[in-house]
Structures are given as C-alpha cells and as structure tokens.
Enzyme design. Structure first.
Site, mmCIF file in Angstrom:
data_model
loop_
_atom_site.group_PDB
_atom_site.id
_atom_site.type_symbol
_atom_site.label_atom_id
_atom_site.label_comp_id
_atom_site.label_asym_id
_atom_site.label_seq_id
_atom_site.Cartn_x
_atom_site.Cartn_y
_atom_site.Cartn_z
ATOM 1 N N CYS A 260 -66.248 -15.607 4.926
ATOM 2 C CA CYS A 260 -67.188 -14.956 3.917
ATOM 3 C C CYS A 260 -67.915 -16.011 3.013
ATOM 4 O O CYS A 260 -67.583 -17.234 2.841
ATOM 5 C CB CYS A 260 -66.448 -14.514 2.654
ATOM 6 S SG CYS A 260 -65.085 -12.993 3.430
ATOM 7 N N ARG B 196 -71.405 -19.445 8.864
ATOM 8 C CA ARG B 196 -70.075 -19.444 8.720
ATOM 9 C C ARG B 196 -69.317 -18.087 9.526
ATOM 10 O O ARG B 196 -68.158 -18.141 9.761
ATOM 11 C CB ARG B 196 -69.744 -19.268 7.270
ATOM 12 C CG ARG B 196 -69.938 -20.421 6.654
ATOM 13 C CD ARG B 196 -70.116 -19.976 5.009
ATOM 14 N NE ARG B 196 -68.792 -19.768 4.313
ATOM 15 C CZ ARG B 196 -68.266 -20.645 3.642
ATOM 16 N NH1 ARG B 196 -68.714 -21.916 3.390
ATOM 17 N NH2 ARG B 196 -66.988 -20.369 3.082
ATOM 18 N N TRP C 213 -66.521 -11.311 6.008
ATOM 19 C CA TRP C 213 -65.889 -11.341 7.055
ATOM 20 C C TRP C 213 -64.599 -10.500 6.888
ATOM 21 O O TRP C 213 -63.668 -10.963 6.260
ATOM 22 C CB TRP C 213 -65.194 -12.860 7.735
ATOM 23 C CG TRP C 213 -64.794 -12.963 8.927
ATOM 24 C CD1 TRP C 213 -65.587 -13.103 10.024
ATOM 25 C CD2 TRP C 213 -63.481 -13.121 9.255
ATOM 26 N NE1 TRP C 213 -64.607 -13.181 11.192
ATOM 27 C CE2 TRP C 213 -63.331 -13.494 10.718
ATOM 28 C CE3 TRP C 213 -62.135 -13.231 8.512
ATOM 29 C CZ2 TRP C 213 -62.247 -13.558 11.288
ATOM 30 C CZ3 TRP C 213 -61.187 -13.568 9.162
ATOM 31 C CH2 TRP C 213 -61.103 -13.572 10.598
ATOM 32 N N ASN D 211 -64.492 -14.229 -1.948
ATOM 33 C CA ASN D 211 -64.101 -14.984 -0.837
ATOM 34 C C ASN D 211 -62.540 -15.033 -0.748
ATOM 35 O O ASN D 211 -61.981 -15.177 -2.020
ATOM 36 C CB ASN D 211 -64.631 -16.187 -0.605
ATOM 37 C CG ASN D 211 -65.943 -16.112 -0.223
ATOM 38 O OD1 ASN D 211 -66.552 -15.081 -0.122
ATOM 39 N ND2 ASN D 211 -66.681 -17.242 0.041
ATOM 40 N N GLY D 212 -61.799 -14.842 0.117
ATOM 41 C CA GLY D 212 -60.271 -15.090 0.144
ATOM 42 C C GLY D 212 -59.439 -13.555 0.119
ATOM 43 O O GLY D 212 -59.882 -12.789 0.554
ATOM 44 N N GLU E 286 -59.724 -27.384 25.613
ATOM 45 C CA GLU E 286 -60.922 -27.430 24.679
ATOM 46 C C GLU E 286 -62.298 -27.021 25.454
ATOM 47 O O GLU E 286 -62.681 -26.029 24.689
ATOM 48 C CB GLU E 286 -61.241 -28.827 23.845
ATOM 49 C CG GLU E 286 -62.717 -28.938 23.137
ATOM 50 C CD GLU E 286 -62.908 -27.999 21.960
ATOM 51 O OE1 GLU E 286 -61.784 -27.348 21.622
ATOM 52 O OE2 GLU E 286 -63.791 -27.664 21.605
ATOM 53 N N LYS F 156 -64.066 -23.637 24.256
ATOM 54 C CA LYS F 156 -65.329 -23.387 24.224
ATOM 55 C C LYS F 156 -65.794 -22.262 24.732
ATOM 56 O O LYS F 156 -66.872 -21.140 24.308
ATOM 57 C CB LYS F 156 -66.231 -24.419 24.652
ATOM 58 C CG LYS F 156 -66.255 -25.852 23.814
ATOM 59 C CD LYS F 156 -66.798 -25.797 22.589
ATOM 60 C CE LYS F 156 -65.880 -24.962 21.520
ATOM 61 N NZ LYS F 156 -65.056 -25.930 20.742
ATOM 62 N N GLU G 128 -64.912 -18.879 23.328
ATOM 63 C CA GLU G 128 -65.205 -18.383 21.915
ATOM 64 C C GLU G 128 -66.877 -17.749 21.872
ATOM 65 O O GLU G 128 -66.998 -17.037 21.267
ATOM 66 C CB GLU G 128 -65.531 -19.555 21.126
ATOM 67 C CG GLU G 128 -64.047 -20.305 20.741
ATOM 68 C CD GLU G 128 -64.299 -21.624 19.920
ATOM 69 O OE1 GLU G 128 -63.646 -21.692 18.736
ATOM 70 O OE2 GLU G 128 -64.828 -22.525 20.366
ATOM 71 N N HIS H 247 -46.194 -23.662 38.604
ATOM 72 C CA HIS H 247 -45.079 -22.868 37.871
ATOM 73 C C HIS H 247 -45.341 -21.498 37.406
ATOM 74 O O HIS H 247 -44.642 -21.065 36.491
ATOM 75 C CB HIS H 247 -44.353 -23.689 37.060
ATOM 76 C CG HIS H 247 -43.786 -25.235 37.385
ATOM 77 N ND1 HIS H 247 -42.866 -25.217 38.210
ATOM 78 C CD2 HIS H 247 -44.257 -26.404 37.032
ATOM 79 C CE1 HIS H 247 -42.627 -26.490 38.398
ATOM 80 N NE2 HIS H 247 -43.700 -27.004 37.640
ATOM 81 N N LYS I 253 -66.826 -19.928 11.035
ATOM 82 C CA LYS I 253 -66.735 -21.221 10.852
ATOM 83 C C LYS I 253 -65.681 -22.007 10.199
ATOM 84 O O LYS I 253 -64.992 -22.894 10.528
ATOM 85 C CB LYS I 253 -68.099 -21.751 10.452
ATOM 86 C CG LYS I 253 -68.379 -23.152 10.414
ATOM 87 C CD LYS I 253 -68.655 -23.696 12.049
ATOM 88 C CE LYS I 253 -68.505 -25.289 12.227
ATOM 89 N NZ LYS I 253 -68.196 -25.692 13.292
HETATM 90 C C1 G6P Z 1 -62.144 -21.761 13.253
HETATM 91 C C2 G6P Z 1 -63.427 -22.156 13.772
HETATM 92 C C3 G6P Z 1 -62.699 -23.195 14.864
HETATM 93 C C4 G6P Z 1 -62.260 -24.413 14.364
HETATM 94 C C5 G6P Z 1 -61.038 -23.882 13.484
HETATM 95 C C6 G6P Z 1 -60.547 -25.037 12.641
HETATM 96 O O1 G6P Z 1 -61.421 -21.088 13.958
HETATM 97 O O2 G6P Z 1 -64.106 -20.990 14.233
HETATM 98 O O3 G6P Z 1 -64.169 -23.872 15.667
HETATM 99 O O4 G6P Z 1 -61.861 -25.391 15.283
HETATM 100 O O5 G6P Z 1 -61.261 -22.877 12.791
HETATM 101 O O6 G6P Z 1 -61.056 -25.312 11.730
HETATM 102 P P1 G6P Z 1 -60.977 -26.618 11.026
HETATM 103 O O7 G6P Z 1 -62.676 -26.631 9.999
HETATM 104 O O8 G6P Z 1 -59.993 -26.770 10.170
HETATM 105 O O9 G6P Z 1 -61.464 -27.862 11.897
#
Ligand code: G6P
Length: 614
Positions: A2, A27, A75, A101-102, A487, A491, A494, A510, A609
């Site tokens: 948010c 965000r 959000w 927010n929150g 990772e 990616k 996501e 396994h 974000k």
């Molecule tokens: C969200 C983002 C990810 C990120 C994660 C941790 O899920 O979409 O891309 O890795 O938060 O965020 P941070 O700001 O704590 O690295």
C-alpha cells in the site's frame, strides 16, 4: 505494498496526488483512491479497483477541485480488491476520510463495540473500522481530531501509517505511524505526505521522517507539529534527501526491471566504493570494524530475511562459514519470529532487507534484539525502519529499486556479504594474507565481468522464445550456486507466473527427478568450481531422462556444452563469487520469458515491493 500520498498547499491537490500514486505504483497494489476537500468544504472520495489510470477514469467527470487531499494505493489484506474496500474510507458522518497502510489486528473487537453503538459498515476492511473509531472517540470525548487519533492509537494493536482529513477543518491533515513508514515533504507554503520519499522528491528535498508512535499535525501555512502519544511536543528533524528524479525513471528502457538488471556493473561499483582501498589490498567495512570485539567474539551468526534477501543470506552462509569459520544459520524471518529461538548475547543476528520495511524481518530483528543479540542490518533504503533499528550495518548503496522483482539489490546484498566475510575473516585470522588479497582482487573486477555477462542479452532473448510456453521449470545448482538456482527460479515464478523450482542438483534423484521428461526445461548452473564434476553427473542424469537442459557454464566449457541442449557461457570467476555472475543470465531469462508472455514485469500480479504486513 500500500502507498500513501497527501498534499496541502496552494496548488490543486488532485494532479499532485495522482502523480504521487503513479510514483508509488512500483510497490504493487490492486486498487486506488483519492479524497479531496473542495473550496465549498465538500469532502469528495473517488475510488477504483485496478490501476491509478482506472481511478483517473472514474474521477474524470467529477469534481476534483481542492488544495488539500489524501490518496492511496491498496494491496488487499482484509477484504477483496474492489471499489468499496479501496481507500480512502469515510467516517460514519462522512466528515472524515482516512487512508491506512498496515493492519489493525484488534479491528474485530473494535468493530463489535462500534456496531453496539449504532455504527454501520460498507466495506470489509480494518481501515473503515479505524476511521469510525476515531470519529467515535472524537464525539464521545469531545476532543479535536489530533487528540482523537492519539487516543485511538492507544487502543489499536498492529502496524500502521495513516492520514486523515476533516471537511470541517480544510486546513489540516493529521498523519500518524507505528511500524510503517511515513515521510513529510516541506515545500514553499505547501506540504507533501507519502509512505516513502518517491512522490516527494520532485517537489522538495526537505523531509521529516515521522517516528514510531508519533502524530504529525500538518496545517496550511503553519510549521509542522509532531506530538507523541502522550501529547508531548517533539522537535521535528528536517533531513535533506540526496536522491534525484532520474533515479526513479526508466532511462530509455521499456521496464524498470531491465534497466535495473543493466545497472548492475555500476551499482556494484557504488556498493564497493570507499570500502575497498585503491590498491585493492584491503576491505574497510566500517560497520564491522567499529564493532571489532563483537565480531571477533561472535560464537554464531543468524541471518534473517525474506524472499530474494533470504537467497542472498544463503550465499552469505557459505561465505562466512568458508572464510570465517563461524557457524551460520539462515532463517526465514516469518518462521524465526514465532518459534522461540535460542539466542545468546554472543550471537550476531544479521537482518537483510532491500526495503528495510519488511514486517517479518523487522519483527525477527526486534525479537533477537530483545534477547540481547547484536543486530547488524544490510538494507538498501537509507533511513528505513530496519536500518534505524539495528546496532550497526552496511547499506547496499545500489540506488532505488523500482521493479518488484529484486535484481540489483540481490547482487548488492551478496557483494556486502562478501565484503563482510572478508573483513571478519581478516579480524579473526581465519584467512591467509594471500587468499585475502586474491579475493579482493577478484571482487573489484566483478563489475567488468558483469558487463561481459550483459553482452549475452540477445542470446538469452532468443533462447527465451523457445521456453515462453513452458508450464514448469527446474533450476539446479550446487554449493554457492544452489542459492543462485533458487533465486533464478523465484525470478521466473514472480514475473512470468510459470511454476519453477530450485533444487540442489544432487537432491534431484531423491524425488524431483520423477518430474523429468522431454517437456521439462532444466536450467543447470555448472560453472567450474570444486564440485563441477559432480554437477556434470547430475546433468547426465537429467539428459538420460530426456530433460531439456539449459546449462550455465564457464566460458570455453565444451564438456557441458556437448551434453546440454543449450549453453550460456559466462566469464570465469572464483567459486566464492559465482552467484554474482550467474544471477544475471537468470534474471535476463526470466525477464524475456515474462515479456514474451505479455506479463506486467514491473508490477507482477499479487506481489508487492515492500511487504509491510505479516
Ligand atoms: C517482497 C518482494 C521480494 C523481496 C521480499 C523481501 O516479497 O516482492 O522481491 O525479496 O519482499 O523484501 P526485502 O525488502 O525485505 O528485501
């Protein structure tokens, strides 16, 4: 997650608020809204599910006049994303409008109480409960809006940042926070409010970060007042932002993500600037050096993080155990915070977070702090809540990351962890002088090697076309490249919504090997390292079952290229730093597959974000 924007001043608020919401789009959000008090003191609220453009469309034929307003990108947490649940929310009398927010954790208890007192609700949100509650307190206690917010804050449990306006007082915005960021921008006869500095920077570099449990009274043509919950006046601390607007723009690229992937050779230089001496013989990481004794005597290191930052943490575990001989544990912050972990005062807890606002990481850090551990932060956003809450730390210094999928922040985090491991190893005398110097020599040429990897752009774009319609992907790696495989898979998931899993290559047999057939693309990271031969055997196992192997190898590796179906050749580096190089082709592959599929690369569905709720 948010986003909050607010404006009070001499200009029309609406265009400033809309632009601010657009700046916060990165965000991640699912609906948006705006509240404005017009010159006749009418409080207009417009909301829309979807993008800021949908909100603009909804408001296009309506009255958007007024020089005071608040706006929000939501959000969803309580209640689905729709027009009704979007913020701002009116109070019962429709005199007040609030954005938030929150999460208000005890909103159900408060809601029941309000229902008993005749209040009715239009939405399923905790936010509507809060605005009704503030109005209820204001009426029953016969207090002004600021005091009502203070009293409400005493009753509510949770993490929040709020902004509220009252149509009967069109010269004031009240803002407050607890564990969720809020910034006020100070212009000429005008004030801006936002959940981060992004919407403010084009108007003024002068800002005040509201602290936890503080309330800001922002009045037209009056100095800002900051109060705490006991109504005691606080001295506002004005800071000057050092960012500029071009840092937030796409610089000719179609998406922020590809811009950020391409920035990595430069951001890694920024990350190491001033931390490795010109002769490339020493690492000077002040956060570690200033706390020499703590690091020398550390019996254990625990790293807490989420998402991509958690993958960086796994690489940190390898580096620190290898070079410093200290046991390291890597924990998902969300699990750590709820499992009564054993923490000693000789432990160092490292919190890694790009945003510095991730609720779970923040809570994990606070828990470790309460048990006496020394807390070290690795954050990108300067002045963020995690950065402020630590005992010491190192910023990643890669500049604002706007694409929701983290790229340059990841390599920056790995670079900081590499420098940390080297600094600690030297202090603890667990590294020979020769190895120490050779590792530094390699670290400073990583940016040049990254440039070479980026030359693979066209090759990877072509390769991506073959796999655009795959339904599943497996990513394999071992040792330092196992977290790189995780990772790479993250990616792809996501941004392209293709199901992808990362595995340690040898673990395949396994179970997951049952998934392999001619339809299954397998990305195998097989750069030359101490377990290279073993990785080759694992690739053979995939080929024997007709899997389609895309191998990531060190330049000139004909052995693996002859086994694999497709080969991506990257410059040679030391095993310790392999993920800094292998991450980039995997970022590019995910990016191009998502673009081919027409996905919203910078703002993938359902993601945010900065995840400021648990
Ligand atoms: C969200 C983002 C990810 C990120 C994660 C941790 O899920 O979409 O891309 O890795 O938060 O965020 P941070 O700001 O704590 O690295």
């Amino acid at each position: 997650m948010c986003g909050i924007v607010g404006y009070i001043g001499r200009q029309d608020a609406y265009p400033i608020l809309i632009k601010g919401l657009q700046r916060l789009e990165y965000r991640g959000y699912d609906s948006a809204g705006v509240a404005l008090i017009n010159p006749d003191n009418k409080l207009n609220v417009y909301k829309a599910k979807g993008k800021v453009a949908d909100l603009e469309y909804n408001a296009s034929s309506k009255d958007t006049s007024g020089t005071i307003g608040i706006a929000h990108t939501r959000w969803a947490t309580h209640g689905e994303p729709n027009d009704v649940n979007a913020h701002p929310h009116y109070s019962q009398s429709e005199n007040l409008a609030l954005i938030h927010n929150g999460i208000i954790e005890n909103y159900m208890v408060i809601k029941q109480e309000l229902i008993r007192n005749g209040y009715t609700f239009k939405s399923s949100t905790d936010t509507e409960v809060l605005v009704h509650f503030i109005e209820y307190i204001k009426k029953t206690n016969k207090v002004d809006l600021c005091r009502a917010v203070q009293l409400a804050m005493g009753e509510i449990i949770g993490a929040y940042a709020i902004a509220i306006i009252d149509k009967n007082d069109p010269d004031q915005i009240i803002a407050a926070r607890k564990s969720s960021p809020l910034v006020i921008g100070i212009g000429e006869d005008e004030f801006f409010l936002a959940s981060d500095a992004t919407p403010i920077i084009e108007y003024t570099p002068r800002v005040i970060y509201i602290k936890d449990e503080e309330i800001a009274v922002i009045r037209r043509n009056k100095p800002i007042r900051i109060l705490n919950m006991r109504d005691i006046e606080q001295t506002p601390e004005i800071k000057t932002l050092e960012m500029n607007l071009t840092q937030f723009e796409k610089g000719g690229y179609p998406h922020f993500m590809i811009k950020e992937i391409n920035e990595q050779p430069r951001t890694i230089v920024d990350c190491i600037r001033g931390r490795i001496n010109i002769e490339a013989t020493d690492v000077i990481l002040s956060g570690v050096l200033d706390n020499k004794e703590r690091f020398e005597n550390a019996r254990r290191i625990i790293i807490v993080a989420c998402g991509t930052s958690w993958h960086a943490a796994l690489i940190g575990e390898h580096l620190i155990e290898d070079l410093c001989r200290i046991p390291v544990e890597v924990e998902y912050a969300s699990e750590f915070r709820y499992r009564n972990p054993v923490i000693d005062k000789d432990d160092i807890v490292i919190a890694i977070s790009q945003s510095g606002e991730t609720a779970d990481t923040l809570a994990a850090m606070e828990l470790a702090k309460s048990k006496g551990a020394f807390i070290y932060g690795i954050c990108n956003v300067v002045g963020s809540s995690i950065a402020r809450g630590t005992d010491a730390g190192s910023y990643v210094h890669v500049g604002p990351e706007i694409g929701v999928a983290s790229t340059k922040a990841f390599t920056g985090q790995v670079m900081v962890l590499s420098m940390m491991a080297l600094t600690m190893a030297k202090q603890r005398k667990t590294i020979t002088d020769e190895l120490y110097k050779s590792l530094i020599k390699e670290l400073i040429i990583i940016p040049e090697k990254m440039k070479k990897v980026l030359e693979l752009n066209e090759t990877i774009r072509d390769l991506s076309k073959i796999f655009t319609y795959a339904h599943n992907f497996i990513y394999l790696g071992r040792g330092y490249n196992y977290p790189a495989a995780l990772e790479g898979a993250l990616k792809l998931k996501e941004i392209s919504y293709i199901h992808a899993e990362g595995y340690p290559a040898a673990e395949m047999k396994h179970g997951p090997i049952a998934l392999i057939d001619a339809e299954m693309p397998v990305v195998a990271i097989a750069t030359t390292d101490s377990i290279y031969e073993k990785t080759i055997s694992n690739i053979q196992e995939i080929k024997a079952r007709k899997g389609r192997v895309i191998a990531l190898v060190t330049e000139g590796d004909d052995v693996v290229c002859n086994i694999a179906d497709y080969c991506i050749e990257v410059p040679k580096t030391l095993e310790y730093f392999a993920p800094l190089i292998s991450a980039i082709p995997l970022q590019l592959l995910a990016y191009y597959i998502a673009v081919n599929k027409g996905c919203n690369v910078d703002q993938p569905r359902n993601l945010a974000k900065s995840v400021t709720v648990e």
